[in-house]
Design an enzyme around this catalytic site. Structure first.
Site, PDB file in Angstrom:
ATOM      1  N   HIS A  10       0.417  -2.056  -1.474  1.00  0.00           N
ATOM      2  CA  HIS A  10       1.655  -1.835  -0.926  1.00  0.00           C
ATOM      3  C   HIS A  10       2.642  -2.871  -0.439  1.00  0.00           C
ATOM      4  O   HIS A  10       2.312  -3.880  -0.351  1.00  0.00           O
ATOM      5  CB  HIS A  10       1.572  -0.553  -0.125  1.00  0.00           C
ATOM      6  CG  HIS A  10       0.835   0.397  -0.710  1.00  0.00           C
ATOM      7  ND1 HIS A  10       0.954   1.345  -1.907  1.00  0.00           N
ATOM      8  CD2 HIS A  10      -0.586   0.711  -0.340  1.00  0.00           C
ATOM      9  CE1 HIS A  10      -0.192   2.157  -2.044  1.00  0.00           C
ATOM     10  NE2 HIS A  10      -0.967   1.780  -1.181  1.00  0.00           N
ATOM     11  N   GLU A  24       0.439   2.374   5.686  1.00  0.00           N
ATOM     12  CA  GLU A  24      -0.500   1.757   5.041  1.00  0.00           C
ATOM     13  C   GLU A  24      -0.143   0.307   4.728  1.00  0.00           C
ATOM     14  O   GLU A  24      -0.811  -0.535   4.935  1.00  0.00           O
ATOM     15  CB  GLU A  24      -0.843   2.406   3.665  1.00  0.00           C
ATOM     16  CG  GLU A  24      -2.131   1.852   2.931  1.00  0.00           C
ATOM     17  CD  GLU A  24      -2.270   2.549   1.651  1.00  0.00           C
ATOM     18  OE1 GLU A  24      -1.842   3.538   1.350  1.00  0.00           O
ATOM     19  OE2 GLU A  24      -3.219   2.070   1.133  1.00  0.00           O
ATOM     20  N   GLU A 144     -11.081   1.211   0.736  1.00  0.00           N
ATOM     21  CA  GLU A 144     -10.265   2.190   1.165  1.00  0.00           C
ATOM     22  C   GLU A 144     -10.825   2.438   2.924  1.00  0.00           C
ATOM     23  O   GLU A 144     -11.752   3.085   3.057  1.00  0.00           O
ATOM     24  CB  GLU A 144     -10.394   3.654   0.482  1.00  0.00           C
ATOM     25  CG  GLU A 144      -9.726   3.690  -0.986  1.00  0.00           C
ATOM     26  CD  GLU A 144      -8.098   3.695  -0.700  1.00  0.00           C
ATOM     27  OE1 GLU A 144      -7.695   3.890   0.307  1.00  0.00           O
ATOM     28  OE2 GLU A 144      -7.441   3.927  -1.915  1.00  0.00           O
TER      29      GLU A 144
HETATM   30 ZN   LIG Z   1      -3.110   2.301  -1.004  1.00  0.00          ZN
END
Ligand SMILES: [Zn+2]
Length: 182
Positions: A10, A24, A144
């Protein structure tokens, strides 16, 4: 010298997941930059970020950047959301029997060793058709690191000592997987 691409997910107008006062895009950059520093301090390696500030970089652009450099490994940093807790890692579907899968075994285990010390859950080694996994020409993994919208996970993600430990675990996992020399 081995080239490791560290890809903070991102950025810019794409914040990624948000929750519990966290974004994030900020966390991925913080951790990837720490991993870069740790790798370069501890090993003979060229660790390169796909972005080093809060800017938007397209998914294909990230993969093409790595391909153009002839990188040896691509590691993408993300945080989960949407209901859950714990850690999972992803490789491209059908690559578990290849070098990509062997490296996932090593990196996943090294990171889980860190998380297990906090009682955090192993959600498993998974496969997904993500663009950065599909379009990269070298072995690639997507991490993640916990759920940003889970209050327990988020409290860890807000802890600088925890973030430093996680970054070291990722760096150690990459070093083992790629057999970096001290
Ligand atoms: Zn992500």
């Amino acid at each position: 010298m081995p080239k490791i691409i560290l890809d903070p997910g991102h950025g810019g107008n794409d914040p990624g997941a948000t929750g519990n006062g966290l974004q994030e895009k900020q966390l991925t950059l913080t951790i990837a930059a720490k991993v870069q520093t740790l790798l370069e301090e501890q090993y003979i390696v060229d660790a390169i970020l796909t972005r080093s500030s809060d800017v938007y970089v397209g998914l294909s652009e990230r993969a093409q950047f790595a391909n153009g450099l002839g990188a040896d490994y691509f590691v993408s940093f993300h945080h989960n959301a949407g209901g859950g807790t714990g850690f999972e890692s992803y490789i491209y579907p059908g690559t578990s029997g290849t070098e990509t899968g062997r490296r996932q075994d090593v990196v996943h285990a090294e990171i889980m060793k860190f998380y297990a010390g906090y009682g955090l859950r192993d959600r498993g080694q998974k496969e997904a058709n993500f663009a950065v996994l599909r379009e990269t020409a070298m072995p690639a993994i997507l991490l993640e690191n916990l759920f940003i919208d889970h209050s327990g996970d988020a409290s860890y993600l807000k802890n600088p000592t925890f973030i430093q430990g996680l970054s070291q675990a990722v760096a150690s996992g990459i070093a083992k997987a790629v057999n970096l020399q001290p």
